[in-house]
Write an enzyme that holds these catalytic residues in place. Structure first.
Site, short mmCIF file in Angstrom:
data_model
loop_
_atom_site.label_atom_id
_atom_site.label_comp_id
_atom_site.label_asym_id
_atom_site.label_seq_id
_atom_site.Cartn_x
_atom_site.Cartn_y
_atom_site.Cartn_z
CB CYS A 128 -0.89 0.11 1.27
SG CYS A 128 -2.11 1.38 1.37
CG HIS A 170 -5.54 -2.09 -1.77
ND1 HIS A 170 -4.48 -3.01 -1.24
CD2 HIS A 170 -5.38 -0.71 -1.79
CE1 HIS A 170 -3.77 -1.96 -0.49
NE2 HIS A 170 -4.09 -0.76 -0.84
CD GLU A 171 -6.38 1.77 -4.43
OE1 GLU A 171 -6.84 2.78 -3.61
OE2 GLU A 171 -5.66 1.19 -4.56
CG HIS A 174 -7.26 2.79 1.11
ND1 HIS A 174 -6.87 3.12 1.97
CD2 HIS A 174 -6.71 2.27 0.00
CE1 HIS A 174 -5.51 2.50 1.99
NE2 HIS A 174 -5.39 2.15 0.80
#
Length: 216
Positions: A128, A170-171, A174
């Site tokens: 990351c 993953h994004e 966030h």
């Protein structure tokens, strides 16, 4: 920056200041430990002018390319909005590409994204930009049903698989205040230097045996 109140006017002012400061270039990345990475980002619902959201996206793309990386979410530059950008030229060997189902992903923006698992979990090393210097194995669904809006407000639903699905997850994570390390197999954690020295194989099978962790 800590926002006392994520009300529409305050976030709009924050975005306006951000765009004015970084328009035409990249923004500095926020690193783990900053509160903005642990908050739930606001749904984009008209509280910020669409033109400004578009300019945030351009800054995110510039930031992603400069890093370089394959995705950046708005909280990673200090903006608590449900916006992110993705794009992967997949500069890897054919062996790695096949093992990880990694293929080029054209750049695109996602607004108010979400996903649902649509396949079995697979584990691969992941890093990351907001936690530089380290990587760890994360078990994620190999495919997902992804939903998001584009910058014109059009809603999209599509099935993503392989590495594009991993990037999308993953994004999107966030935007809910989650960092990859929250889902990581902790015994797999390695510095980038040791990853290149010992564990750069197409899959983490050797690492799992040597470091003592299990894969799906």
């Amino acid at each position: 920056m800590i926002l006392a109140d994520n009300g529409g006017m305050e976030i709009a002012a924050l975005v306006g200041e951000f765009v004015e400061k970084y328009r035409g270039g990249a923004a500095p990345l926020v690193e783990v430990g900053d509160v903005v990475l642990r908050g739930v980002a606001e749904t984009v619902d008209g509280q910020v002018d669409a033109g400004l959201v578009g300019e945030v996206v351009e800054i995110l793309f510039a930031t992603m390319r400069a890093a370089p990386g394959v995705g950046v979410a708005a909280p990673q530059v200090g903006i608590p909005l449900r916006v992110a950008v993705l794009g992967d030229p997949a500069p890897v060997t054919e062996e790695v590409a096949v093992a990880r189902a990694r293929r080029p992903l054209a750049e695109f923006a996602i607004v108010n994204p979400a996903y649902e698992a649509d396949g079995d979990e697979v584990g691969f090393y992941e890093g990351c930009l907001s936690m530089p210097g380290y990587q760890a194995v994360v078990r994620r669904p190999e495919s997902v049903i992804a939903t998001y809006e584009d910058l014109d407000g059009v809603r999209h639903t599509e099935r993503l698989s392989g590495w594009p699905a991993r990037i999308f997850q993953h994004e999107t994570d966030h935007l809910s205040g989650a960092i990859y390390i929250d889902k990581a197999v902790t015994r797999s954690i390695t510095t980038n230097a040791n990853l290149q020295k010992w564990w750069s194989q197409p899959t983490p099978a050797e690492a799992s045996q040597a470091l003592g962790f299990t894969l799906p």
